[in-house]
Design an enzyme around this catalytic site. Structure first.
Site, PDB file in Angstrom:
ATOM      1  N   SER A 144       7.178   3.439  -6.070  1.00 16.79           N
ATOM      2  CA  SER A 144       8.063   2.845  -4.876  1.00 16.79           C
ATOM      3  C   SER A 144       8.261   1.207  -5.380  1.00 16.79           C
ATOM      4  O   SER A 144       7.800   0.723  -6.028  1.00 16.79           O
ATOM      5  CB  SER A 144       6.926   2.690  -3.855  1.00 16.79           C
ATOM      6  OG  SER A 144       7.414   2.009  -2.709  1.00 16.79           O
ATOM      7  N   TYR A 157      -1.492   0.938  -0.363  1.00 13.75           N
ATOM      8  CA  TYR A 157      -0.157   1.802  -0.809  1.00 13.75           C
ATOM      9  C   TYR A 157       0.620   0.907  -1.963  1.00 13.75           C
ATOM     10  O   TYR A 157       0.802   1.556  -2.733  1.00 13.75           O
ATOM     11  CB  TYR A 157       0.865   1.778   0.527  1.00 13.75           C
ATOM     12  CG  TYR A 157       2.120   2.843   0.108  1.00 13.75           C
ATOM     13  CD1 TYR A 157       2.086   4.086  -0.264  1.00 13.75           C
ATOM     14  CD2 TYR A 157       3.334   2.013  -0.153  1.00 13.75           C
ATOM     15  CE1 TYR A 157       2.926   4.770  -0.433  1.00 13.75           C
ATOM     16  CE2 TYR A 157       4.379   2.979  -0.515  1.00 13.75           C
ATOM     17  CZ  TYR A 157       4.339   4.377  -0.614  1.00 13.75           C
ATOM     18  OH  TYR A 157       5.404   5.110  -1.009  1.00 13.75           O
TER      19      TYR A 157
END
Ligand SMILES: NC(=O)c1ccc[n+]([C@@H]2O[C@H](COP(=O)([O-])OP(=O)(O)OC[C@H]3O[C@@H](n4cnc5c(N)ncnc54)[C@H](OP(=O)(O)O)[C@@H]3O)[C@@H](O)[C@H]2O)c1
Length: 260
Positions: A144, A157
């Site tokens: 990401s 995350y």
């Protein structure tokens, strides 16, 4: 150097929705075998039907990727059925701090790391040796843009995606000379069940089909890092390049759009 324009057997985890389902459909065509897993068999079957309509052969399996034994035996079975040309470790989940900045619990953090890190690496590691032996194969890890710089709204995350990014970058150097390609995929916001859970603004969000086409083209070119969309990629990359105290200052003055 392991460049595969048209992979014939593609294995994708987390293919029941979002980016994984869009990738399955992007690769679906005559002569292609797709091996797809996720927990939700009903959704997976719908994806399989759409891929079969495009001419692909499809194998689906309901697997919780945190069951590492089940995951790895499925991956190896699929490789034995037909050598896997491209594996995409895509299954993942997200986690955010609470609405009033409450920290993430250890139980939630552990569950997130288990899927985003352990299961992602457990998906691809059994295939490294066979691909090296065959001198053919491509490995893609879905990270990401959140991997570039830790953000206060989603610490665990960011950490999970940074781990996957570093692993993929390292692995690329290890196996490149043996004809195996490795790419790290760093999406910004993509419209999906996961991004709908994100409590803040989602600048430059694209849909899953658009993301899948960018990823497919990047993998066909054996790009080391497939990061998009450009403005957010540039912004997050710059944040990581800046002195940490300046990046802190900028991030503290960005409103995530949360009630806090
Ligand atoms: N959307 C974004 O903005 C964005 C941005 C950057 C990176 N990413 C990354 O892109 C990947 C795909 O995300 P997405 O946006 O497509 O999310 P999504 O729509 O929520 O899809 C997640 C996929 O992972 C599967 N999955 C989740 N937990 C699983 C488990 N324990 N076992 C097996 N499968 C599991 C889900 O299937 P089941 O629920 O059926 O199991 C689903 O197919 C993730 O790694 C995510 O971190 C997304």
């Amino acid at each position: 150097m392991g460049r595969l324009i048209n992979p014939r057997h593609v294995l994708i985890t987390g293919a029941s929705g979002g980016i994984g389902a869009a990738l399955a459909q992007a690769y679906a065509r005559d002569g292609v075998l797709l091996s797809l897993c996720a927990r939700n068999l009903v959704n997976l079957q719908q994806v399989a039907n759409a891929c079969e309509r495009k001419g692909a052969r499809v194998n689906i399996n309901s697997i919780d990727v945190t069951d590492i034994d089940a995951l790895q035996s499925w991956v190896l079975d699929r490789d034995a059925a037909e050598p896997i040309d491209l594996v995409i470790a895509n299954a993942g989940k997200t986690l955010n701090v609470g609405p009033n900045g409450e920290e993430e619990s250890w139980a939630d953090t552990k569950a997130l790391l288990s899927i985003n890190v352990d299961s992602a690496l457990a998906t691809i590691i059994p295939l490294i040796a066979p691909m090296r032996q065959r001198r053919r194969g491509q490995i893609a890890l879905v990270s990401s843009l959140a991997a570039y710089r830790g953000m206060a709204i989603t610490p665990a995350y960011c950490a999970s995606k940074a781990a996957v990014k570093a692993y993929g970058e390292a692995l690329r150097g290890l196996v490149a000379a043996e004809g195996v390609a490795v790419s790290v995929i760093c999406p910004g916001f993509v419209d999906s069940d996961m991004s709908r859970e994100f409590p803040g603004r989602k600048p430059f969000m694209i849909n899953a089909d658009q993301a899948a086409m960018i990823i497919l083209k990047g993998l066909a070119r054996n790009r080391p890092r497939i990061a998009f969309p450009f403005p957010l990629n540039l912004g997050t990359w710059l944040l990581a390049m800046l002195p940490a105290s300046l990046a802190d200052f900028i991030l503290q003055h960005i409103s995530y759009g949360r009630s806090r």
